[in-house]
Design a protein around this motif. Sequence first.
Motif, PDB file in Angstrom:
ATOM      1  N   ALA A   1      53.275 -13.348  10.914  1.00  0.00           N
ATOM      2  CA  ALA A   1      53.579 -14.558  10.139  1.00  0.00           C
ATOM      3  C   ALA A   1      53.906 -15.727  11.064  1.00  0.00           C
ATOM      4  O   ALA A   1      53.504 -16.873  10.809  1.00  0.00           O
ATOM      5  N   TYR A   2      54.597 -15.447  12.163  1.00  0.00           N
ATOM      6  CA  TYR A   2      54.926 -16.500  13.128  1.00  0.00           C
ATOM      7  C   TYR A   2      53.687 -16.917  13.915  1.00  0.00           C
ATOM      8  O   TYR A   2      53.477 -18.105  14.199  1.00  0.00           O
ATOM      9  N   ILE A   3      52.851 -15.932  14.282  1.00  0.00           N
ATOM     10  CA  ILE A   3      51.646 -16.217  15.061  1.00  0.00           C
ATOM     11  C   ILE A   3      50.732 -17.174  14.309  1.00  0.00           C
ATOM     12  O   ILE A   3      50.128 -18.082  14.894  1.00  0.00           O
ATOM     13  N   VAL A   4      50.621 -16.989  12.997  1.00  0.00           N
ATOM     14  CA  VAL A   4      49.770 -17.868  12.182  1.00  0.00           C
ATOM     15  C   VAL A   4      50.232 -19.315  12.304  1.00  0.00           C
ATOM     16  O   VAL A   4      49.420 -20.242  12.355  1.00  0.00           O
ATOM     17  N   HIS A   5      51.546 -19.512  12.394  1.00  0.00           N
ATOM     18  CA  HIS A   5      52.085 -20.876  12.484  1.00  0.00           C
ATOM     19  C   HIS A   5      51.828 -21.526  13.841  1.00  0.00           C
ATOM     20  O   HIS A   5      52.012 -22.735  13.987  1.00  0.00           O
ATOM     21  N   LEU A   6      51.420 -20.721  14.827  1.00  0.00           N
ATOM     22  CA  LEU A   6      51.098 -21.300  16.133  1.00  0.00           C
ATOM     23  C   LEU A   6      49.892 -22.230  16.064  1.00  0.00           C
ATOM     24  O   LEU A   6      49.660 -23.029  16.962  1.00  0.00           O
ATOM     25  N   THR A   7      49.116 -22.097  14.984  1.00  0.00           N
ATOM     26  CA  THR A   7      47.937 -22.963  14.830  1.00  0.00           C
ATOM     27  C   THR A   7      48.272 -24.263  14.102  1.00  0.00           C
ATOM     28  O   THR A   7      47.396 -25.119  13.939  1.00  0.00           O
ATOM     29  N   GLN A   8      49.528 -24.412  13.669  1.00  0.00           N
ATOM     30  CA  GLN A   8      49.928 -25.639  12.982  1.00  0.00           C
ATOM     31  C   GLN A   8      50.192 -26.751  14.003  1.00  0.00           C
ATOM     32  O   GLN A   8      50.746 -26.504  15.077  1.00  0.00           O
ATOM     33  N   PRO A   9      49.766 -28.006  13.706  1.00  0.00           N
ATOM     34  CA  PRO A   9      49.967 -29.120  14.646  1.00  0.00           C
ATOM     35  C   PRO A   9      51.443 -29.330  14.980  1.00  0.00           C
ATOM     36  O   PRO A   9      52.307 -29.228  14.118  1.00  0.00           O
ATOM     37  N   VAL A  10      51.717 -29.592  16.255  1.00  0.00           N
ATOM     38  CA  VAL A  10      53.076 -29.849  16.719  1.00  0.00           C
ATOM     39  C   VAL A  10      53.264 -31.326  17.038  1.00  0.00           C
ATOM     40  O   VAL A  10      54.280 -31.927  16.710  1.00  0.00           O
ATOM     41  N   PHE A  11      52.251 -31.925  17.695  1.00  0.00           N
ATOM     42  CA  PHE A  11      52.305 -33.358  18.013  1.00  0.00           C
ATOM     43  C   PHE A  11      50.873 -33.892  18.070  1.00  0.00           C
ATOM     44  O   PHE A  11      49.905 -33.118  18.037  1.00  0.00           O
ATOM     45  N   GLU A  12      50.761 -35.192  18.171  1.00  0.00           N
ATOM     46  CA  GLU A  12      49.446 -35.825  18.165  1.00  0.00           C
ATOM     47  C   GLU A  12      49.359 -36.856  19.289  1.00  0.00           C
ATOM     48  O   GLU A  12      50.296 -37.617  19.525  1.00  0.00           O
ATOM     49  N   ILE A  13      48.228 -36.857  20.003  1.00  0.00           N
ATOM     50  CA  ILE A  13      47.981 -37.822  21.071  1.00  0.00           C
ATOM     51  C   ILE A  13      46.601 -38.438  20.854  1.00  0.00           C
ATOM     52  O   ILE A  13      45.606 -37.708  20.775  1.00  0.00           O
TER      53      ILE A  13
END
Length: 247
Positions: A70-82
């Motif tokens: 469940a946590y690994i799936v969230h690794l694909t969620q955007p954290v920041f944008e450049i």
Amino acid sequence: MDSLLQLAADPTAWVALATLIVMEVVLGIDNLIFISILTNKLPAHQQTKARRIGIGLALVLRLGLLGTVAYIVHLTQPVFEIFGKAFSWRDMILIGGGLFLLWKATKEIHETVDPDDGHEDASSPVVLSFAAAVGQILVLDLVFSIDSIITAVGMTDHVPIMVIAVITAVTVMLLAADPLARFIDANPTVVMLALGFLIMIGMTLIAEGFGAHVPKGYIYTAMAFSAGVEALNLLARRRRRNKTTAG
């Protein structure tokens, strides 16, 4: 238990398992090439131990990551944008791992092409410490494990299937580690080819980290073609040596 029996009786589950095993074994080739090249720089009596530790760490990391799907799936969620490009933790891990792989492969190529550069005793080979080898293997194990588990999550929802596929793939890696390392060590041209593969894999990881999807089929087809050409070269050289010896 009932759910496992139902899963075992489902033909689609077996198809998913077979497909995932093949995918995990293919993904494990990258990891295994790196481990083989790195451990070949250790003293002979430490090489097998380092390979087993490296592959064991790969198994532990993969199974540990499966426990946090469940946590690994969230690794694909955007954290920041450049500049309009969003980056996730997975992207940053892939970019970091790709850069590390590029640096390591380039360094190995330089030492292979010009082994005397920077060394007072040209007759002494470059030897890596055991701790340094295991540390570098651990870094790449982490990168390849995250990529492997995210791939597995995308192919099936059943954790038991993922676990069986991961254990099978790592077992294949364990069985192939020593023969592959001996083959690479005995054939210097294969070492250079393998390092070229690592550079290509590193560039692929960086590209995927920046959102440019590179179909794995293209990568492994290119690797298989190059390996086939090198196999023909090895066969030709062996036949020439045999003729020279016979003459």
